[in-house]
Design an enzyme around this catalytic site. Structure first.
Site, PDB file in Angstrom:
ATOM      1  N   GLU A 120      -6.720  -1.118  -3.912  1.00  0.00           N
ATOM      2  CA  GLU A 120      -6.342   0.065  -4.702  1.00  0.00           C
ATOM      3  C   GLU A 120      -7.315   0.410  -5.831  1.00  0.00           C
ATOM      4  O   GLU A 120      -6.905   0.631  -6.971  1.00  0.00           O
ATOM      5  CB  GLU A 120      -4.923  -0.114  -5.267  1.00  0.00           C
ATOM      6  CG  GLU A 120      -3.888  -0.343  -4.174  1.00  0.00           C
ATOM      7  CD  GLU A 120      -2.464  -0.490  -4.703  1.00  0.00           C
ATOM      8  OE1 GLU A 120      -2.264  -0.520  -5.923  1.00  0.00           O
ATOM      9  OE2 GLU A 120      -1.547  -0.592  -3.873  1.00  0.00           O
ATOM     10  N   GLU A 149       0.388  -2.845   5.496  1.00  0.00           N
ATOM     11  CA  GLU A 149       1.665  -3.075   4.784  1.00  0.00           C
ATOM     12  C   GLU A 149       2.726  -2.118   5.311  1.00  0.00           C
ATOM     13  O   GLU A 149       3.513  -1.550   4.533  1.00  0.00           O
ATOM     14  CB  GLU A 149       1.462  -2.875   3.271  1.00  0.00           C
ATOM     15  CG  GLU A 149       0.335  -3.726   2.700  1.00  0.00           C
ATOM     16  CD  GLU A 149       0.159  -3.612   1.192  1.00  0.00           C
ATOM     17  OE1 GLU A 149       1.032  -3.021   0.524  1.00  0.00           O
ATOM     18  OE2 GLU A 149      -0.848  -4.133   0.678  1.00  0.00           O
TER      19      GLU A 149
HETATM   20  C1  XIL Z   1       4.514  -5.818  -3.683  1.00  0.00           C
HETATM   21  C2  XIL Z   1       5.453  -6.932  -3.252  1.00  0.00           C
HETATM   22  O1  XIL Z   1       6.006  -6.605  -2.001  1.00  0.00           O
HETATM   23  C3  XIL Z   1       6.556  -7.100  -4.277  1.00  0.00           C
HETATM   24  O2  XIL Z   1       7.358  -8.235  -3.973  1.00  0.00           O
HETATM   25  C4  XIL Z   1       5.963  -7.261  -5.685  1.00  0.00           C
HETATM   26  O3  XIL Z   1       6.998  -7.273  -6.635  1.00  0.00           O
HETATM   27  C5  XIL Z   1       4.997  -6.129  -6.003  1.00  0.00           C
HETATM   28  O4  XIL Z   1       4.005  -6.061  -4.987  1.00  0.00           O
HETATM   29  N1  XIL Z   1       0.761  -2.602  -2.466  1.00  0.00           N
HETATM   30  C6  XIL Z   1       0.291  -3.876  -2.303  1.00  0.00           C
HETATM   31  C7  XIL Z   1       1.221  -5.022  -2.280  1.00  0.00           C
HETATM   32  O5  XIL Z   1      -0.924  -4.063  -2.071  1.00  0.00           O
HETATM   33  O6  XIL Z   1       0.680  -6.193  -2.818  1.00  0.00           O
HETATM   34  C8  XIL Z   1       2.525  -4.688  -2.994  1.00  0.00           C
HETATM   35  O7  XIL Z   1       3.425  -5.762  -2.786  1.00  0.00           O
HETATM   36  C9  XIL Z   1       3.080  -3.388  -2.493  1.00  0.00           C
HETATM   37  C10 XIL Z   1       2.113  -2.247  -2.757  1.00  0.00           C
END
Ligand code: XIL
Length: 336
Positions: A144, A250
Site C-alpha cells: 500500500e 486478500e
Molecule cells: C487486516 C487483518 O485482517 C486484521 O485482522 C487486522 O486487524 C488489520 O489488518 N490490507 C492488508 C492486510 O494488507 O494486512 C489487512 O489485514 C487488511 C487490509
C-alpha cells in the site's frame, strides 16, 4: 485480449465441503492464517489445513507484531506459524515487510539521520527475510505505498528517505532471499487505471535500475457490484502483459452494504456472492498459466472476517458461514 467468461446465473445448490478446494484449481489456493484462531477453534484449524495449500500470516509477521523495542525482535509466534505451516506442507506467502500500518509503536520516535533510517529499513528486511530464507515462496515486500491518484502515500519512509525507499526495499529483499518471489501488494488498482499506471511505471523504473520485482498482489477486498467485472479483468491482463505474476492476495466479497440498503435477504445475497466469486475466479483462470501465482482468501469463516464490525454485524464476505457450513460461494468454486 480479455474475455469475460463464467458468469453462470443459476443458484448454487448446497454442497458438502468434503472435496478439498485446493484440488479444484491448477494454481495455489491460499488463506490468511491467524494462529490464535487455530489454537481455540478446531473447525478453523481443520478447514485451513484441508482446503488451502498456501498460507499468508494475517497479522503475526507484520513489523508491529514482531518488534516491541527498537531493533529487537520477538519471534515466538512467527516461528510457530512458520513451523506449523511447513510441517503441514503449506507454501508460505510473506506478509508484509514494509507497510504504513501495524508498524512498531517505537518507530515514529526512532532517532537517526537519513543514513540511519536507510540502515533500519535494510536491517528489518534482512532480519525477517533472512531468518526464514528459503522457506517462503514469496514476500509482499511493500504494501500500500501508492495513493488512489497515483502519488506516493505519505509515510515515515517517504518522509525520511523520499521515493528512494521503495528501491532500497526491493534491492535489499532480492539480495536477502534470491529464491523468494518479490511482490508489491495494494488495494484499489483493479478499478483505478491511474493508480495501476503509476505502479506499473514504478515497476519499469525498478527494472531499469536492475532491481527485481516478480509480481503484483491485488488485494481484492471487493463488493457485490463494485468494481465492474470487465474493468477488473482488464487489470488482470494488464498486469500479466507487463510480465508480472498476479496474486489475488486478500480476496473477500462484502455483502454488508447491499444488506443495509435492503437489496435482498442474506440468502439471496449469498447466491449473488457465489456468482461474483465464480466470475472473479474464471477471469483469473483465463490468464496465461505463467502469470497465475495463486488466489488467497482473506480468512476462512465469516465469524472472524476483518470486515465484521459493530456497524456490519452480518457482514459475511467469505466461503464458510459462522457455523462453518460451506456457503454457495464455496459450492460455486468447487464446481468451477
Ligand atoms: C487486516 C487483518 O485482517 C486484521 O485482522 C487486522 O486487524 C488489520 O489488518 N490490507 C492488508 C492486510 O494488507 O494486512 C489487512 O489485514 C487488511 C487490509
Amino acid at each position: 485480449m480479455f474475455v469475460l467468461i463464467g458468469c453462470r446465473k443459476a443458484d448454487f445448490a448446497p454442497c458438502s465441503d468434503h472435496t478439498s478446494l485446493q484440488h479444484a484449481f491448477d494454481f495455489p489456493i491460499g488463506v490468511a492464517y491467524e494462529p490464535a484462531y487455530a489454537l481455540s477453534d478446531s473447525s478453523y484449524r481443520v478447514i485451513s489445513h484441508y482446503h488451502f495449500d498456501q498460507w499468508t500470516p494475517e497479522n503475526v509477521m507484520k513489523w508491529g507484531a514482531i518488534s516491541f523495542q527498537p531493533e529487537t525482535y520477538q519471534w515466538t509466534e512467527a516461528d510457530a506459524f512458520v513451523s506449523t505451516a511447513l510441517q503441514a506442507g503449506k507454501k508460505l506467502h510473506g506478509h508484509t515487510l514494509i507497510w504504513y500500518r501495524q508498524e512498531p509503536d517505537w518507530l515514529p520516535f526512532y532517532q537517526a539521520d537519513a543514513r540511519g533510517w536507510e540502515q533500519l529499513l535494510r536491517s528489518h528486511i534482512r532480519t525477517v527475510m533472512g531468518r526464514y530464507r528459503g522457506m517462503f515462496r514469496a514476500w509482499d515486500v511493500v504494501n500500500e505505498a501508492f495513493l488512489a491518484d497515483g502519488r506516493l502515500r505519505p509515510c515515515i519512509w517517504l518522509d525520511k528517505l523520499g521515493p528512494e525507499y521503495l528501491f532500497i526495499a526491493y534491492e535489499e529483499a532480492a539480495k536477502t532471499d534470491p529464491q523468494a518471489l518479490l511482490f508489491y501488494n495494494d488495494f484499489g488498482m483493479e478499478d483505478n487505471p491511474a493508480k495501476l499506471r503509476a505502479v506499473l511505471r514504478w515497476v519499469d523504473q525498478l527494472r531499469a535500475r536492475g532491481i527485481r520485482i516478480d509480481g503484483i498482489g491485488l488485494q481484492m477486498h471487493i463488493q457485490l457490484y463494485y468494481p465492474d467485472a470487465a474493468r477488473m479483468g482488464k487489470t488482470f491482463f494488464d498486469i500479466a502483459d507487463h510480465q508480472l505474476l498476479l496474486h489475488l492476495s486478500e480476496l473477500d466479497i462484502a455483502v454488508g452494504d447491499q444488506l443495509a440498503k435492503g437489496n435482498g435477504s442474506l440468502s439471496e445475497l449469498w447466491q449473488k456472492q457465489a456468482n461474483r466469486y465464480q466470475t472473479v475466479v474464471s477471469m483469473y483462470s483465463s490468464l496465461p498459466r505463467k502469470s497465475q501465482y495463486g488466489i488467497t482468501l482473506w480468512g476462512v469463516s465469516d465469524r472472524y472476517s476483518w470486515l465484521r464490525t459493530a456497524d456490519q454485524p452480518q457482514e459475511s464476505p467469505l466461503l464458510w458461514d459462522d457455523e462453518y457450513q460451506p456457503k454457495p460461494a464455496f459450492c460455486a468454486l468447487i464446481s468451477n
